[in-house]
Design a protein around this motif. Structure first.
Motif, PDB file in Angstrom:
ATOM      1  N   SER A  47       0.830  -1.200   0.000  1.00  0.00           N
ATOM      2  CA  SER A  47       0.000   0.000   0.000  1.00  0.00           C
ATOM      3  C   SER A  47       0.861   1.245   0.000  1.00  0.00           C
ATOM      4  O   SER A  47       2.042   1.212   0.334  1.00  0.00           O
ATOM      5  CB  SER A  47      -0.954  -0.008   1.189  1.00  0.00           C
ATOM      6  N   PHE A  48       0.230   2.330  -0.413  1.00  0.00           N
ATOM      7  CA  PHE A  48       0.880   3.633  -0.385  1.00  0.00           C
ATOM      8  C   PHE A  48      -0.188   4.682  -0.131  1.00  0.00           C
ATOM      9  O   PHE A  48      -1.384   4.425  -0.282  1.00  0.00           O
ATOM     10  CB  PHE A  48       1.658   3.905  -1.680  1.00  0.00           C
ATOM     11  N   LEU A  49       0.258   5.855   0.268  1.00  0.00           N
ATOM     12  CA  LEU A  49      -0.668   6.923   0.634  1.00  0.00           C
ATOM     13  C   LEU A  49      -0.806   7.955  -0.476  1.00  0.00           C
ATOM     14  O   LEU A  49       0.151   8.246  -1.188  1.00  0.00           O
ATOM     15  CB  LEU A  49      -0.185   7.630   1.906  1.00  0.00           C
ATOM     16  N   LEU A  50      -2.003   8.486  -0.585  1.00  0.00           N
ATOM     17  CA  LEU A  50      -2.288   9.613  -1.465  1.00  0.00           C
ATOM     18  C   LEU A  50      -3.049  10.647  -0.648  1.00  0.00           C
ATOM     19  O   LEU A  50      -3.816  10.278   0.251  1.00  0.00           O
ATOM     20  CB  LEU A  50      -3.150   9.186  -2.655  1.00  0.00           C
ATOM     21  N   PRO A  51      -2.866  11.927  -0.953  1.00  0.00           N
ATOM     22  CA  PRO A  51      -3.640  12.945  -0.246  1.00  0.00           C
ATOM     23  C   PRO A  51      -5.143  12.740  -0.471  1.00  0.00           C
ATOM     24  O   PRO A  51      -5.576  12.443  -1.584  1.00  0.00           O
ATOM     25  CB  PRO A  51      -3.175  14.261  -0.879  1.00  0.00           C
ATOM     26  N   ALA A  52      -5.915  12.886   0.569  1.00  0.00           N
ATOM     27  CA  ALA A  52      -7.365  12.660   0.481  1.00  0.00           C
ATOM     28  C   ALA A  52      -8.081  13.746  -0.304  1.00  0.00           C
ATOM     29  O   ALA A  52      -9.199  13.533  -0.763  1.00  0.00           O
ATOM     30  CB  ALA A  52      -7.955  12.558   1.881  1.00  0.00           C
ATOM     31  N   ALA A  92      -8.599  -6.692  -5.778  1.00  0.00           N
ATOM     32  CA  ALA A  92      -7.283  -6.460  -6.359  1.00  0.00           C
ATOM     33  C   ALA A  92      -6.744  -5.100  -5.939  1.00  0.00           C
ATOM     34  O   ALA A  92      -5.556  -4.900  -5.805  1.00  0.00           O
ATOM     35  CB  ALA A  92      -7.338  -6.564  -7.878  1.00  0.00           C
ATOM     36  N   ILE A  93      -7.647  -4.147  -5.733  1.00  0.00           N
ATOM     37  CA  ILE A  93      -7.276  -2.808  -5.285  1.00  0.00           C
ATOM     38  C   ILE A  93      -8.328  -2.334  -4.290  1.00  0.00           C
ATOM     39  O   ILE A  93      -9.514  -2.596  -4.463  1.00  0.00           O
ATOM     40  CB  ILE A  93      -7.147  -1.836  -6.475  1.00  0.00           C
ATOM     41  N   ALA A  94      -7.859  -1.669  -3.247  1.00  0.00           N
ATOM     42  CA  ALA A  94      -8.780  -1.133  -2.244  1.00  0.00           C
ATOM     43  C   ALA A  94      -8.313   0.261  -1.862  1.00  0.00           C
ATOM     44  O   ALA A  94      -7.113   0.524  -1.770  1.00  0.00           O
ATOM     45  CB  ALA A  94      -8.809  -2.033  -1.012  1.00  0.00           C
ATOM     46  N   VAL A  95      -9.259   1.147  -1.652  1.00  0.00           N
ATOM     47  CA  VAL A  95      -8.968   2.509  -1.215  1.00  0.00           C
ATOM     48  C   VAL A  95      -9.637   2.701   0.138  1.00  0.00           C
ATOM     49  O   VAL A  95     -10.844   2.513   0.266  1.00  0.00           O
ATOM     50  CB  VAL A  95      -9.492   3.542  -2.237  1.00  0.00           C
ATOM     51  N   SER A  96      -8.830   3.063   1.135  1.00  0.00           N
ATOM     52  CA  SER A  96      -9.344   3.221   2.499  1.00  0.00           C
ATOM     53  C   SER A  96      -8.929   4.573   3.055  1.00  0.00           C
ATOM     54  O   SER A  96      -7.806   5.024   2.833  1.00  0.00           O
ATOM     55  CB  SER A  96      -8.770   2.144   3.422  1.00  0.00           C
ATOM     56  N   LEU A  97      -9.809   5.170   3.822  1.00  0.00           N
ATOM     57  CA  LEU A  97      -9.499   6.427   4.477  1.00  0.00           C
ATOM     58  C   LEU A  97      -8.553   6.168   5.641  1.00  0.00           C
ATOM     59  O   LEU A  97      -8.821   5.314   6.493  1.00  0.00           O
ATOM     60  CB  LEU A  97     -10.795   7.080   4.974  1.00  0.00           C
ATOM     61  N   CYS A  98      -7.408   6.856   5.655  1.00  0.00           N
ATOM     62  CA  CYS A  98      -6.445   6.719   6.760  1.00  0.00           C
ATOM     63  C   CYS A  98      -6.759   7.705   7.875  1.00  0.00           C
ATOM     64  O   CYS A  98      -6.874   7.346   9.027  1.00  0.00           O
ATOM     65  CB  CYS A  98      -5.027   7.008   6.277  1.00  0.00           C
ATOM     66  N   ASP A  99      -6.817   8.971   7.476  1.00  0.00           N
ATOM     67  CA  ASP A  99      -7.141  10.053   8.394  1.00  0.00           C
ATOM     68  C   ASP A  99      -7.714  11.191   7.560  1.00  0.00           C
ATOM     69  O   ASP A  99      -8.055  10.995   6.400  1.00  0.00           O
ATOM     70  CB  ASP A  99      -5.921  10.480   9.217  1.00  0.00           C
ATOM     71  N   ALA A 100      -7.784  12.368   8.130  1.00  0.00           N
ATOM     72  CA  ALA A 100      -8.388  13.497   7.403  1.00  0.00           C
ATOM     73  C   ALA A 100      -7.561  13.929   6.202  1.00  0.00           C
ATOM     74  O   ALA A 100      -8.085  14.529   5.272  1.00  0.00           O
ATOM     75  CB  ALA A 100      -8.572  14.674   8.354  1.00  0.00           C
ATOM     76  N   GLU A 101      -6.272  13.595   6.191  1.00  0.00           N
ATOM     77  CA  GLU A 101      -5.388  14.075   5.131  1.00  0.00           C
ATOM     78  C   GLU A 101      -5.036  13.042   4.067  1.00  0.00           C
ATOM     79  O   GLU A 101      -4.682  13.416   2.950  1.00  0.00           O
ATOM     80  CB  GLU A 101      -4.092  14.606   5.749  1.00  0.00           C
ATOM     81  N   TYR A 102      -5.091  11.755   4.385  1.00  0.00           N
ATOM     82  CA  TYR A 102      -4.607  10.738   3.458  1.00  0.00           C
ATOM     83  C   TYR A 102      -5.563   9.556   3.302  1.00  0.00           C
ATOM     84  O   TYR A 102      -6.292   9.208   4.225  1.00  0.00           O
ATOM     85  CB  TYR A 102      -3.252  10.190   3.917  1.00  0.00           C
ATOM     86  N   VAL A 103      -5.497   8.943   2.117  1.00  0.00           N
ATOM     87  CA  VAL A 103      -6.146   7.661   1.874  1.00  0.00           C
ATOM     88  C   VAL A 103      -5.041   6.649   1.567  1.00  0.00           C
ATOM     89  O   VAL A 103      -3.968   7.009   1.084  1.00  0.00           O
ATOM     90  CB  VAL A 103      -7.157   7.709   0.704  1.00  0.00           C
ATOM     91  N   GLU A 104      -5.327   5.405   1.858  1.00  0.00           N
ATOM     92  CA  GLU A 104      -4.381   4.329   1.598  1.00  0.00           C
ATOM     93  C   GLU A 104      -4.884   3.523   0.402  1.00  0.00           C
ATOM     94  O   GLU A 104      -6.028   3.079   0.390  1.00  0.00           O
ATOM     95  CB  GLU A 104      -4.269   3.424   2.828  1.00  0.00           C
ATOM     96  N   VAL A 105      -4.024   3.357  -0.579  1.00  0.00           N
ATOM     97  CA  VAL A 105      -4.328   2.527  -1.744  1.00  0.00           C
ATOM     98  C   VAL A 105      -3.607   1.204  -1.538  1.00  0.00           C
ATOM     99  O   VAL A 105      -2.381   1.178  -1.395  1.00  0.00           O
ATOM    100  CB  VAL A 105      -3.862   3.203  -3.056  1.00  0.00           C
ATOM    101  N   SER A 106      -4.346   0.102  -1.493  1.00  0.00           N
ATOM    102  CA  SER A 106      -3.771  -1.221  -1.274  1.00  0.00           C
ATOM    103  C   SER A 106      -3.944  -2.075  -2.527  1.00  0.00           C
ATOM    104  O   SER A 106      -5.016  -2.065  -3.144  1.00  0.00           O
ATOM    105  CB  SER A 106      -4.449  -1.921  -0.095  1.00  0.00           C
ATOM    106  N   TRP A 140      -0.247   9.469  -8.526  1.00  0.00           N
ATOM    107  CA  TRP A 140       0.975   9.461  -7.711  1.00  0.00           C
ATOM    108  C   TRP A 140       1.949  10.538  -8.198  1.00  0.00           C
ATOM    109  O   TRP A 140       2.508  11.275  -7.394  1.00  0.00           O
ATOM    110  CB  TRP A 140       1.621   8.079  -7.739  1.00  0.00           C
ATOM    111  N   GLU A 141       2.140  10.637  -9.521  1.00  0.00           N
ATOM    112  CA  GLU A 141       3.055  11.652 -10.063  1.00  0.00           C
ATOM    113  C   GLU A 141       2.586  13.059  -9.713  1.00  0.00           C
ATOM    114  O   GLU A 141       3.391  13.911  -9.338  1.00  0.00           O
ATOM    115  CB  GLU A 141       3.184  11.504 -11.582  1.00  0.00           C
ATOM    116  N   GLU A 142       1.294  13.319  -9.828  1.00  0.00           N
ATOM    117  CA  GLU A 142       0.757  14.640  -9.492  1.00  0.00           C
ATOM    118  C   GLU A 142       0.988  14.983  -8.029  1.00  0.00           C
ATOM    119  O   GLU A 142       1.342  16.116  -7.699  1.00  0.00           O
ATOM    120  CB  GLU A 142      -0.732  14.709  -9.819  1.00  0.00           C
ATOM    121  N   THR A 143       0.808  14.018  -7.148  1.00  0.00           N
ATOM    122  CA  THR A 143       1.018  14.292  -5.731  1.00  0.00           C
ATOM    123  C   THR A 143       2.495  14.497  -5.433  1.00  0.00           C
ATOM    124  O   THR A 143       2.834  15.257  -4.528  1.00  0.00           O
ATOM    125  CB  THR A 143       0.424  13.186  -4.836  1.00  0.00           C
TER     126      THR A 143
END
Length: 126
Positions: free
Chosen positions: A46-51, A68-82, A115-118
């Motif tokens: 997994s890796f983080l992207l800004p929410a 195969a892919i899951a997107v989960s809210l980590c906190d107010a600032e980031y989501v986790e892509v698994s 990812w490149e944009e972030t």
């Protein structure tokens, strides 16, 4: 195919045109010929992207089947892509290595662009 490279203090994401099985086979053969240890196992990464990335909603709508892919809210600032795929490392107890996963071209391309944009946004921050 997506290739995620994890090092001690960084992470890099890239898309490779080579099929997953060919790339893994070549990497195993290289390790055998070089006489270096290589651990290969199915895993998740997994890796983080800004929410607040607006295009993230597009990714959430196009999650692939069978988890195969899951997107989960980590906190107010980031989501986790698994992602589900294959983990390769020289030491099974090490957090450094390469993770490869094969998804649809559309999802791979979209993840790379997000990812490149972030990364560009992060470098531009004061």
């Amino acid at each position: 195919m997506l290739k995620l490279t994890y090092t001690e203090n960084s992470f890099y994401l890239e898309r490779l045109a080579q099929p997953l099985e060919e790339w893994i086979t070549a990497r195993v053969i290289l390790a055998l010929r070089a006489g270096t240890p290589l651990c290969v196992e199915p895993s998740t990464a997994s890796f983080l992207l800004p929410a607040d990335v607006p295009q993230l909603r597009h990714l959430e709508r196009h999650q692939e089947g069978e988890d195969a892919i899951a997107v989960s809210l980590c906190d107010a600032e980031y989501v986790e892509v698994s992602l589900k795929g294959t983990w390769m490392t020289s030491d099974s107890d090490c957090a450094e290595g390469v993770f490869v996963a094969s998804l649809s071209y559309t999802i791979e391309f979209f993840l790379i662009k997000l990812w490149e944009e972030t990364q560009i946004q992060t470098r531009c921050l004061p």
